[in-house]
Design a protein around this motif. Structure first.
Motif, mmCIF file in Angstrom:
data_model
loop_
_atom_site.group_PDB
_atom_site.id
_atom_site.type_symbol
_atom_site.label_atom_id
_atom_site.label_comp_id
_atom_site.label_asym_id
_atom_site.label_seq_id
_atom_site.Cartn_x
_atom_site.Cartn_y
_atom_site.Cartn_z
ATOM 1 N N ASP A 123 0.830 -1.209 0.000
ATOM 2 C CA ASP A 123 0.000 0.000 0.000
ATOM 3 C C ASP A 123 0.865 1.260 0.000
ATOM 4 O O ASP A 123 0.570 2.236 -0.702
ATOM 5 C CB ASP A 123 -0.921 0.018 1.220
ATOM 6 N N SER A 124 1.920 1.247 0.797
ATOM 7 C CA SER A 124 2.767 2.440 0.883
ATOM 8 C C SER A 124 3.534 2.668 -0.420
ATOM 9 O O SER A 124 3.754 3.816 -0.823
ATOM 10 C CB SER A 124 3.741 2.312 2.066
ATOM 11 N N ALA A 125 3.925 1.589 -1.094
ATOM 12 C CA ALA A 125 4.606 1.729 -2.382
ATOM 13 C C ALA A 125 3.638 2.238 -3.449
ATOM 14 O O ALA A 125 4.015 3.025 -4.329
ATOM 15 C CB ALA A 125 5.206 0.391 -2.806
ATOM 16 N N TYR A 126 2.396 1.791 -3.364
ATOM 17 C CA TYR A 126 1.379 2.285 -4.299
ATOM 18 C C TYR A 126 1.203 3.795 -4.143
ATOM 19 O O TYR A 126 1.065 4.530 -5.134
ATOM 20 C CB TYR A 126 0.053 1.569 -4.052
ATOM 21 N N ALA A 127 1.225 4.289 -2.905
ATOM 22 C CA ALA A 127 1.088 5.730 -2.666
ATOM 23 C C ALA A 127 2.211 6.504 -3.355
ATOM 24 O O ALA A 127 1.991 7.583 -3.924
ATOM 25 C CB ALA A 127 1.093 6.008 -1.166
ATOM 26 N N VAL A 128 3.416 5.952 -3.312
ATOM 27 C CA VAL A 128 4.552 6.586 -3.991
ATOM 28 C C VAL A 128 4.316 6.622 -5.497
ATOM 29 O O VAL A 128 4.563 7.637 -6.165
ATOM 30 C CB VAL A 128 5.861 5.838 -3.658
ATOM 31 N N LEU A 129 3.817 5.530 -6.050
ATOM 32 C CA LEU A 129 3.549 5.475 -7.486
ATOM 33 C C LEU A 129 2.499 6.504 -7.898
ATOM 34 O O LEU A 129 2.597 7.120 -8.968
ATOM 35 C CB LEU A 129 3.083 4.071 -7.881
ATOM 36 N N VAL A 130 1.491 6.691 -7.062
ATOM 37 C CA VAL A 130 0.445 7.674 -7.364
ATOM 38 C C VAL A 130 1.065 9.061 -7.542
ATOM 39 O O VAL A 130 0.754 9.790 -8.493
ATOM 40 C CB VAL A 130 -0.621 7.701 -6.250
ATOM 41 N N GLU A 131 1.961 9.425 -6.636
ATOM 42 C CA GLU A 131 2.552 10.762 -6.705
ATOM 43 C C GLU A 131 3.583 10.867 -7.828
ATOM 44 O O GLU A 131 3.729 11.929 -8.444
ATOM 45 C CB GLU A 131 3.154 11.128 -5.349
ATOM 46 N N LEU A 132 4.262 9.782 -8.114
ATOM 47 C CA LEU A 132 5.221 9.810 -9.222
ATOM 48 C C LEU A 132 4.520 9.978 -10.570
ATOM 49 O O LEU A 132 5.100 10.521 -11.518
ATOM 50 C CB LEU A 132 6.048 8.520 -9.243
#
Length: 246
Positions: A123-132
């Motif tokens: 989930d936390s890695a997905y959040a990073v992808l959203v912002e990238l």
């Protein structure tokens, strides 16, 4: 992916993941597209996996040692059933039995804990992808939504490039959800590499074992997919950096 199912393989992969996590954090910090709070959560969730690895290894070693001890008892009493019976009966109220039970409980709790940590990291890695990819990470990011209702989103396009990830994720998520709702674990073999199986209490107050088992191989697979997710994140940063220079 080829996996050698052993503690050595688990530790090697875990250390590689930790190194990759630290390098990814530096890359994200330099690129400036991801808020500090978002990339910090991914780093913390990843370090939970890395730091818990040694605890899991200790639990696995203790549980395996007692399983192997039982094998030795059976092997050395093949022709003397009475001696085997007497030794096992004496064991029931001894320190050996208590330590064996501690080992079993320690392993089952360790499996539950590390599955929670691995799931949280996704989930936390997905959040990073959203912002990238130009968005703003939600307060409660969910990889499940990315792979479910939001399959056309830019984050999904990145994740879909990881072969086998989606199938693995939903299998792992199902395990985590069952643990979250309350479920027991029973130890399963082989004795040289003990794992766990889901145990349910029926309304008739009996125990039932399911066919689902979790072994060291599954944890190694989880660490490797988490590493591949980090690779995708770093590659995305590199692509955007190159595009910005053109």
């Amino acid at each position: 992916m080829q996996i050698i199912e052993s503690l050595t393989q688990f530790i090697v992969d875990l250390e590689a993941f930790e190194t990759q996590l630290k390098n990814s954090s530096l890359t994200l910090s330099a690129c400036g597209k991801v808020r500090h709070s978002v990339r910090g959560r991914m780093h913390d969730c990843g370090m939970d996996i890395a730091h818990f690895g040694s605890t899991f290894c200790d639990a696995h070693t203790k549980a395996t040692a007692w399983a192997v001890d039982d094998i030795e008892i059976f092997n050395q009493t093949r022709e003397n059933w009475q001696l085997r019976f007497e030794l096992l009966r004496s064991k029931q109220d001894s320190l050996a039995a208590r330590r064996e039970e501690e080992g079993r409980r320690g392993l089952t709790v360790a499996y539950k804990a590390i599955l929670f940590f691995i799931r949280a990291f996704q989930d936390s890695a997905y959040a990073v992808l959203v912002e990238l990819t130009g968005g703003k990470a939600p307060a409660y990011p969910s990889m499940s939504r990315c792979l479910g209702k939001q399959k056309n989103g830019p984050s999904f396009q990145v994740i879909s490039g990881i072969e086998g990830y989606e199938e693995w994720f939903f299998r792992m998520r199902d395990w985590r959800n069952r643990i979250k709702s309350g479920v027991g674990f029973g130890m399963v073999g082989p004795q040289s590499n003990v794992g766990v199986a889901f145990v349910h209490i029926t309304d008739e107050n009996s125990l039932t074992f399911t066919s689902d088992t979790i072994h060291m191989r599954d944890l190694i697979e989880g660490v490797r997919f988490s590493s591949q997710l980090l690779t995708s994140i770093v590659n995305l940063v590199a692509l955007e950096t190159t595009a910005a220079k053109v």
